[in-house]
Design an enzyme around this catalytic site. Structure first.
Site, mmCIF file in Angstrom:
data_model
loop_
_atom_site.group_PDB
_atom_site.id
_atom_site.type_symbol
_atom_site.label_atom_id
_atom_site.label_comp_id
_atom_site.label_asym_id
_atom_site.label_seq_id
_atom_site.Cartn_x
_atom_site.Cartn_y
_atom_site.Cartn_z
ATOM 1 N N GLY A 36 0.848 -1.184 0.000
ATOM 2 C CA GLY A 36 0.000 0.000 0.000
ATOM 3 C C GLY A 36 0.881 1.231 0.000
ATOM 4 O O GLY A 36 1.856 1.315 0.754
ATOM 5 N N GLU A 137 -4.480 6.859 -2.862
ATOM 6 C CA GLU A 137 -5.147 5.566 -2.730
ATOM 7 C C GLU A 137 -6.229 5.586 -1.651
ATOM 8 O O GLU A 137 -6.773 4.544 -1.310
ATOM 9 C CB GLU A 137 -4.130 4.455 -2.445
ATOM 10 C CG GLU A 137 -3.343 4.054 -3.673
ATOM 11 C CD GLU A 137 -2.476 2.816 -3.448
ATOM 12 O OE1 GLU A 137 -2.126 2.164 -4.455
ATOM 13 O OE2 GLU A 137 -2.134 2.508 -2.288
ATOM 14 N N THR A 214 9.744 12.082 -10.926
ATOM 15 C CA THR A 214 10.591 10.892 -10.872
ATOM 16 C C THR A 214 10.608 10.226 -12.242
ATOM 17 O O THR A 214 9.578 10.109 -12.905
ATOM 18 C CB THR A 214 10.103 9.907 -9.800
ATOM 19 O OG1 THR A 214 8.756 9.511 -10.080
ATOM 20 C CG2 THR A 214 10.140 10.557 -8.436
ATOM 21 N N GLY A 245 9.251 3.693 -6.090
ATOM 22 C CA GLY A 245 8.712 5.046 -6.012
ATOM 23 C C GLY A 245 8.319 5.422 -4.595
ATOM 24 O O GLY A 245 8.487 6.574 -4.167
ATOM 25 N N ASP A 246 7.790 4.449 -3.846
ATOM 26 C CA ASP A 246 7.423 4.710 -2.453
ATOM 27 C C ASP A 246 8.664 4.929 -1.590
ATOM 28 O O ASP A 246 8.658 5.766 -0.681
ATOM 29 C CB ASP A 246 6.592 3.554 -1.904
ATOM 30 C CG ASP A 246 5.246 3.436 -2.584
ATOM 31 O OD1 ASP A 246 4.735 4.465 -3.074
ATOM 32 O OD2 ASP A 246 4.705 2.315 -2.645
ATOM 33 N N ALA A 276 15.982 0.255 -3.387
ATOM 34 C CA ALA A 276 14.752 -0.529 -3.254
ATOM 35 C C ALA A 276 14.506 -1.394 -4.479
ATOM 36 O O ALA A 276 13.951 -2.496 -4.378
ATOM 37 C CB ALA A 276 13.571 0.399 -3.016
#
Length: 307
Positions: A36, A137, A214, A245-246, A276
């Site tokens: 999430g 979201e 980004t 991206g998170d 990541a």
């Protein structure tokens, strides 16, 4: 700092390629991974050293227990998380191909029940946060309420981006907007492009003081009304872009919360996002502060640092 957003349990399946319409693709063994966008970014920020409070909802199911535990294990304060009785927790169905690229379908579940009242009831955790990090979201009125109440720096990652402009008023309270090139095209109603000059022009149309675009392996663009810079991404062997991206957004918010200037914060963020992408999964892939510092060759100095 605070994060208002979503928490999903990701069902991740490796595939040789993403299916076309009507095609069945035989994948590998699936994995259940906490995810999430909101929860991912909260975990990323916490691992980068920020003190983070998460505001959101989970269901009263096994997935909810897993999601709450994952946040708590990362050091995120979950006292403002609501457990929604009789509602399933959000899930995301993620396929990851041999190049590490992903395709995602999200079933929001409890995330769609996050309310403006939840934000108001969080009180000082939101209004007094030095940085508030948001995504899309959860319902847009929740995002608008949180941005309006916040006294600190408001960072919005407009993902998943709506087609066309966001509802009136949301961007008025946003200090830093962090779209990728696809989201920027969707927000402005333009064709997708990787031309930096076009991206800069589109970013300025949004009317936000700072837009950080980004660009994956091409790094990030930091765009203000009268200037822009390109921040390159270090070369890495990509395993899975899920959560990269998170990781970027969480690291960016954490660096801003620590007092770093924007250019230095983006430098930190591109390294966190790149790291990541070298490992599988969303929250498990989030790097820690020591890893990112090593990759950069040391932290950039704070504005009042005499070095």
């Amino acid at each position: 700092m605070a994060v208002v957003g979503s928490a999903n349990l990701d069902v991740v399946v490796p595939v040789p390629h993403h299916p076309m319409t009507g095609e069945t693709v035989l994948g590998g063994d699936h994995a259940l991974v906490p995810g999430g966008k909101g929860a991912n970014q909260a975990v990323a920020a916490a691992r980068m050293g920020a003190t983070v409070t998460f505001v959101g909802r989970i269901g009263d199911d096994d997935a909810g227990v897993t999601l709450r535990s994952s946040l708590g294990d990362a050091g995120v304060d979950t006292s403002c998380m609501v457990i929604d009785t009789g509602v399933p927790s959000g899930i995301a169905l993620i396929s990851v191909d041999d190049d590490g690229d992903n395709a995602i379908v999200v079933s929001p579940g409890a995330n769609s029940r996050v309310s403006a009242d939840d934000v108001v009831e969080a009180g000082d955790a939101v209004s007094c946060a030095n940085v508030l990090l948001l995504q899309l979201e959860v319902p847009l009125d929740v995002v608008a309420t949180a941005a309006h109440l916040a006294d600190g720096v408001v960072v919005l990652n407009p993902a998943p981006a709506p087609a066309g402009w966001l509802p009136d008023g949301i961007l008025d309270h946003v200090d830093v907007l962090v779209p990728n090139a696809i989201e920027l095209a969707q927000l402005t109603g333009n064709e997708l492009t990787d031309d930096p000059e076009v991206l800069v022009a589109l970013a300025r149309r949004l009317g936000v003081a700072t837009v950080v675009v980004t660009r994956g392996g091409d790094g990030a663009l930091v765009v203000t009304a009268d200037n822009h810079i390109e921040v390159p991404t270090p070369a890495v062997d990509v395993v899975d872009t899920t959560g990269a991206g998170d990781a970027f957004c969480g690291a960016l918010a954490s660096a801003l919360a620590r007092g770093h200037q924007m250019d230095d914060a983006v430098h930190v963020a591109v390294h966190a996002g790149a790291l990541a992408a070298t490992r599988a999964g969303a929250q498990p892939s989030m790097p820690g502060a020591a890893e990112v510092a090593e990759a950069m060759g040391g932290w950039p100095p704070l504005p009042d640092d005499p070095r």
